[in-house]
Design a protein around this motif. Structure first.
Motif, PDB file in Angstrom:
ATOM      1  N   MET A 155       2.557   8.966 -11.112  1.00  0.00           N
ATOM      2  CA  MET A 155       3.555   9.116 -10.880  1.00  0.00           C
ATOM      3  C   MET A 155       4.528   7.887  -9.601  1.00  0.00           C
ATOM      4  SD  MET A 155       4.947  13.258 -11.571  1.00  0.00           S
ATOM      5  CE  MET A 155       2.757  14.063 -10.943  1.00  0.00           C
ATOM      6  N   LEU A 156       3.408   8.299  -8.912  1.00  0.00           N
ATOM      7  CA  LEU A 156       4.197   6.677  -7.649  1.00  0.00           C
ATOM      8  C   LEU A 156       4.321   5.465  -8.154  1.00  0.00           C
ATOM      9  CD1 LEU A 156       0.797   7.897  -5.271  1.00  0.00           C
ATOM     10  CD2 LEU A 156       3.728   7.781  -4.390  1.00  0.00           C
ATOM     11  N   GLY A 157       2.965   5.387  -9.108  1.00  0.00           N
ATOM     12  CA  GLY A 157       3.048   4.066  -9.478  1.00  0.00           C
ATOM     13  C   GLY A 157       4.743   3.626 -10.325  1.00  0.00           C
ATOM     14  N   LEU A 158       4.929   4.514 -11.263  1.00  0.00           N
ATOM     15  CA  LEU A 158       6.116   4.538 -10.940  1.00  0.00           C
ATOM     16  C   LEU A 158       7.388   4.919  -9.920  1.00  0.00           C
ATOM     17  CD1 LEU A 158       6.222   7.099 -14.440  1.00  0.00           C
ATOM     18  CD2 LEU A 158       6.547   4.580 -14.124  1.00  0.00           C
ATOM     19  N   ALA A 159       7.215   5.180  -9.150  1.00  0.00           N
ATOM     20  CA  ALA A 159       8.291   5.792  -8.113  1.00  0.00           C
ATOM     21  C   ALA A 159       8.441   4.885  -6.889  1.00  0.00           C
ATOM     22  CB  ALA A 159       8.486   7.184  -7.826  1.00  0.00           C
ATOM     23  N   SER A 160       7.527   3.734  -7.053  1.00  0.00           N
ATOM     24  CA  SER A 160       7.380   3.230  -5.574  1.00  0.00           C
ATOM     25  C   SER A 160       8.138   2.052  -5.448  1.00  0.00           C
ATOM     26  CB  SER A 160       5.735   2.885  -5.657  1.00  0.00           C
ATOM     27  OG  SER A 160       4.869   4.077  -5.271  1.00  0.00           O
ATOM     28  N   GLY A 161       8.921   1.439  -4.560  1.00  0.00           N
ATOM     29  CA  GLY A 161       9.798   0.985  -4.360  1.00  0.00           C
ATOM     30  C   GLY A 161       8.714  -0.250  -3.631  1.00  0.00           C
ATOM     31  N   GLU A 162       9.077  -1.115  -3.140  1.00  0.00           N
ATOM     32  CA  GLU A 162       7.942  -1.712  -1.957  1.00  0.00           C
ATOM     33  C   GLU A 162       8.338  -1.774  -0.954  1.00  0.00           C
ATOM     34  OE1 GLU A 162      10.998  -5.681  -2.192  1.00  0.00           O
ATOM     35  OE2 GLU A 162      10.765  -6.929  -4.255  1.00  0.00           O
ATOM     36  N   GLU A 163       6.853  -2.704   0.245  1.00  0.00           N
ATOM     37  CA  GLU A 163       7.384  -1.976   0.959  1.00  0.00           C
ATOM     38  C   GLU A 163       8.248  -2.268   2.026  1.00  0.00           C
ATOM     39  OE1 GLU A 163       4.824  -4.116   3.765  1.00  0.00           O
ATOM     40  OE2 GLU A 163       4.686  -6.227   2.877  1.00  0.00           O
ATOM     41  N   GLY A 164       8.616  -1.366   3.691  1.00  0.00           N
ATOM     42  CA  GLY A 164       9.364  -1.597   3.933  1.00  0.00           C
ATOM     43  C   GLY A 164       9.811  -3.193   4.712  1.00  0.00           C
ATOM     44  N   GLY A 210       5.742   5.741   7.778  1.00  0.00           N
ATOM     45  CA  GLY A 210       5.862   4.232   6.609  1.00  0.00           C
ATOM     46  C   GLY A 210       7.094   4.949   6.484  1.00  0.00           C
ATOM     47  N   VAL A 211       7.401   5.347   6.290  1.00  0.00           N
ATOM     48  CA  VAL A 211       9.473   6.103   5.843  1.00  0.00           C
ATOM     49  C   VAL A 211      10.018   5.742   6.923  1.00  0.00           C
ATOM     50  CG1 VAL A 211      10.599   7.974   4.709  1.00  0.00           C
ATOM     51  CG2 VAL A 211       7.967   7.296   4.190  1.00  0.00           C
ATOM     52  N   VAL A 212       9.314   6.545   7.811  1.00  0.00           N
ATOM     53  CA  VAL A 212      10.481   6.727   9.202  1.00  0.00           C
ATOM     54  C   VAL A 212      10.508   5.837  10.074  1.00  0.00           C
ATOM     55  CG1 VAL A 212      10.639   8.479  11.382  1.00  0.00           C
ATOM     56  CG2 VAL A 212      10.205   9.224   9.434  1.00  0.00           C
ATOM     57  N   TRP A 213       9.614   5.056   9.819  1.00  0.00           N
ATOM     58  CA  TRP A 213       9.832   4.021  11.035  1.00  0.00           C
ATOM     59  C   TRP A 213       9.522   2.497  10.561  1.00  0.00           C
ATOM     60  CZ3 TRP A 213       7.166   7.946  13.453  1.00  0.00           C
ATOM     61  CH2 TRP A 213       7.282   8.887  14.263  1.00  0.00           C
ATOM     62  N   LEU A 214       9.117   2.054   9.656  1.00  0.00           N
ATOM     63  CA  LEU A 214       8.812   1.221   8.587  1.00  0.00           C
ATOM     64  C   LEU A 214       9.672   0.881   7.786  1.00  0.00           C
ATOM     65  CD1 LEU A 214       5.563   0.537   8.725  1.00  0.00           C
ATOM     66  CD2 LEU A 214       6.216  -0.055  10.424  1.00  0.00           C
ATOM     67  N   GLY A 215      10.256   2.397   7.272  1.00  0.00           N
ATOM     68  CA  GLY A 215      11.725   1.796   6.283  1.00  0.00           C
ATOM     69  C   GLY A 215      10.655   1.456   4.636  1.00  0.00           C
ATOM     70  N   ASP A 216       9.810   2.337   4.512  1.00  0.00           N
ATOM     71  CA  ASP A 216       8.973   2.314   3.017  1.00  0.00           C
ATOM     72  C   ASP A 216      10.233   3.839   2.740  1.00  0.00           C
ATOM     73  OD1 ASP A 216       6.810   0.969   3.264  1.00  0.00           O
ATOM     74  OD2 ASP A 216       5.522   2.610   3.511  1.00  0.00           O
ATOM     75  N   ARG A 217      10.216   3.023   0.975  1.00  0.00           N
ATOM     76  CA  ARG A 217      11.490   3.607   0.627  1.00  0.00           C
ATOM     77  C   ARG A 217      11.041   3.778  -1.017  1.00  0.00           C
ATOM     78  NH1 ARG A 217      12.386   4.577   4.718  1.00  0.00           N
ATOM     79  NH2 ARG A 217      14.773   5.026   5.310  1.00  0.00           N
TER      80      ARG A 217
END
Length: 275
Positions: free
Chosen positions: A113-122, A230-237
């Motif tokens: 599921m993560l492989g399908l949903a992961s975007g690029e790094e922030g 990663g999500v809050v400070w580095l922009g992972d989406r």
């Protein structure tokens, strides 16, 4: 993602070898940070081979962290417990129950599921304050490990596990905050201190107390905090419209890993292999 999974395979296999070596070594000083124990364990070929696998896994982890969000890599690394379980069943003849085989499947489903949903790094590089905070956290990990030896067995195992996991989490975040080696970048020192401290604490946890509890703490420490940073400070989406799938996959993978926490403690060899 293949690099992240490769790192999980390396780390999971190394855990079996290192746990056997740590259990076969002479008892340590009782401290959570016991460098003498590390040296004694390192005299055994299993531990040395485990170190080689750890080094390979670390290189793969760095590559993965440079191309994937931290939450995807941390969940994949937590899945190393599924690898440890399978290796234990194969090499150490540990019997996995139906529920445990199910947990291995759950981990794989979560990673899919993560492989399908992961975007690029922030694209965030982190502020100087974040880098300093990361270094302070790495120092705190070492301090907590130093005082954990005086705690009761169960509490000691949990504290050592959480501290070790936090140290490994520091490494995950620090990799993203380092763009070339610079001795003025606090993240460089955070990586070295956090990784070294976590390794010492994990070695102690493999020998003393309930390693099942310690491993569960480690999984929590190395996944949740780094994912939030990663999500809050580095922009992972995530990919557009698939945030729910990423959250679900992360939760499923971590839950499956926690269900396999006892495989942080494979049975010791029947005959101690002192150097």
């Amino acid at each position: 993602m293949m690099c992240a999974l490769g790192a999980a395979i390396c780390f999971g296999t190394a855990s079996v070898l290192q746990a056997m070596a740590a259990r076969a070594a002479e008892p340590g000083t009782g401290s959570g940070v016991d460098t003498a124990l590390l040296l004694r364990a390192a005299r055994q070929w299993r531990y040395v081979l485990g170190l080689g696998l750890d080094a390979t896994g670390f290189v793969l982890q760095i590559i993965a962290l440079k191309h994937l969000p931290i939450y995807a890599v941390s969940a994949a690394l937590a899945a190393s417990l599924a690898v440890t379980a399978v290796v234990s069943a194969r090499l150490l003849r540990v019997r996995l129950s139906g529920a445990e085989w199910g947990a291995v499947g759950v981990v794989c489903a979560g990673l899919a599921m993560l492989g399908l949903a992961s975007g690029e790094e922030g694209s965030g590089t982190g502020t100087f304050a974040l880098k300093l905070g990361l270094l302070a956290l790495a120092g705190l990990v070492l301090l907590v490990g130093a005082v954990a030896g005086g705690l009761p067995d169960r509490s000691r195992a949990l504290v050592l596990g959480l501290a070790a996991g936090t140290g490994f989490g520091v490494v995950e975040v620090a990799v993203r905050l380092i763009d070339g080696i610079s001795f003025t970048n606090p993240a460089v020192y955070a990586l070295l201190l956090g990784g070294g401290s976590a390794f010492l604490l994990l070695t102690s946890a493999l020998q003393r107390g309930s390693v099942t509890v310690a491993t569960a703490g480690m999984v929590l420490g190395e996944t949740i905090g780094p994912a939030v940073v990663g999500v809050v400070w580095l922009g992972d989406r995530t990919r557009e419209g698939l945030a729910w799938l990423a959250v679900l996959g992360f939760a499923v993978a971590v839950a499956g890993a926690l269900a396999l926490a006892r495989f942080g403690e494979p049975p010791p060899p029947s005959t101690p292999a002192h150097a």
